[in-house]
Write an enzyme that holds these catalytic residues in place. Structure first.
Site, PDB file in Angstrom:
ATOM      1  N   GLY A 106      14.505  41.449  26.686  1.00 50.69           N
ATOM      2  CA  GLY A 106      13.223  40.788  26.881  1.00 50.69           C
ATOM      3  C   GLY A 106      13.050  40.216  28.273  1.00 50.69           C
ATOM      4  CD  GLN A 107       8.889  41.492  30.551  1.00 48.93           C
ATOM      5  OE1 GLN A 107       8.272  41.015  31.507  1.00 48.93           O
ATOM      6  NE2 GLN A 107       8.428  42.551  29.889  1.00 48.93           N
ATOM      7  CB  CYS A 207       7.390  38.034  26.034  1.00 46.94           C
ATOM      8  SG  CYS A 207       8.385  36.892  25.052  1.00 46.94           S
TER       9      CYS A 207
END
Length: 247
Positions: A106-107, A207
């Site tokens: 993910g971010q 995200c």
């Protein structure tokens, strides 16, 4: 989708484990055990590096059959984490809160008081090593937990996490997912917004999705406590995995 064994196999999230349904009452203290699972609750905030070190040690122990699997519910102090796909330009206010690099998928995401984090450490090899099914079960867990508060959580194609539709059609994210797998043991997990300071999200593009917002139970008018959420998470966790013993 079946993933080969590798450290990159777990850029997702999941839950599982339950040979029997547990009591429905709230745990008085931090730990309870079933035959193969430790259910741990930390009642005070846990700093992020300590949590990661604890998870990594437990992953080794689980993979070597020296410890049971674990679900760990906790809060972190206010901070941002950068997953393996994070883009530097998505950190909008670098000095607002501490930032930690994370091995999860993910971010950027936010953790802080009023948000329930659930770290899920499971032996995926014993459950078919199917990461896509693992993620689907994790999403189902969060959706069922939200339903206990009459909140409809939904999946969205191409958008990781659980979303709610607001009046007027706007979609906001209420729960995030980000997991890693090492030696076919999962770690990291999910987080559910109960009553966090939503203004802290201004420091990141959550995200990597700029066109949608974030919300919480309290923002939706549901004044649940963390203890209420813990009960819902525990009950629905065991429901999901009793129905899907191999995801």
């Amino acid at each position: 989708m079946i993933f080969r064994h590798s450290e990159d196999a777990g850029r997702f999230g999941v839950e599982h484990i339950a040979n029997r349904t547990p009591p429905r009452k709230r745990l008085c203290h931090s730990t309870a055990m079933t035959a193969k699972l430790e259910w741990r609750i930390s009642d005070t905030p846990v700093d992020y590096p300590s949590a990661v070190a604890e998870m990594e040690a437990r992953v080794r122990a689980i993979s070597e059959d020296r410890a049971p699997e674990m679900v760990w519910l906790l809060e972190h102090p206010a901070l941002y984490t950068a997953g393996t796909s994070a883009h530097p330009e998505d950190l909008l206010e670098p000095d607002l809160l501490p930032v930690f690099a994370s091995g999860r998928g993910g971010q950027y995401t936010y953790h802080g008081p009023g948000q329930r984090v659930a770290y899920v450490l499971l032996d995926l090899k014993a459950r078919g090593a199917d990461v896509r099914a693992y993620v689907h079960s994790l999403e189902d867990w969060l959706i069922r937990a939200l339903s206990r508060f009459n909140v409809t959580g939904e999946r969205r194609e191409g958008r990781v996490g659980i979303w709610v539709v607001r009046p007027g059609g706007r979609e906001d994210k209420i729960a995030a997912i980000g997991v890693r797998v090492r030696r076919w043991v999962s770690f990291h997990g999910v987080c559910l917004n109960v009553e966090p300071d939503l203004t802290h999200y201004r420091g990141i593009v959550p995200c990597g999705i700029a066109r949608h917002g974030v919300t919480s139970l309290w923002d939706l008018g549901v004044t649940a406590t963390t203890a209420d959420v813990d009960i819902a998470l525990r009950d629905t966790f065991f429901e999901v995995f009793a129905e899907n013993p191999h995801f």
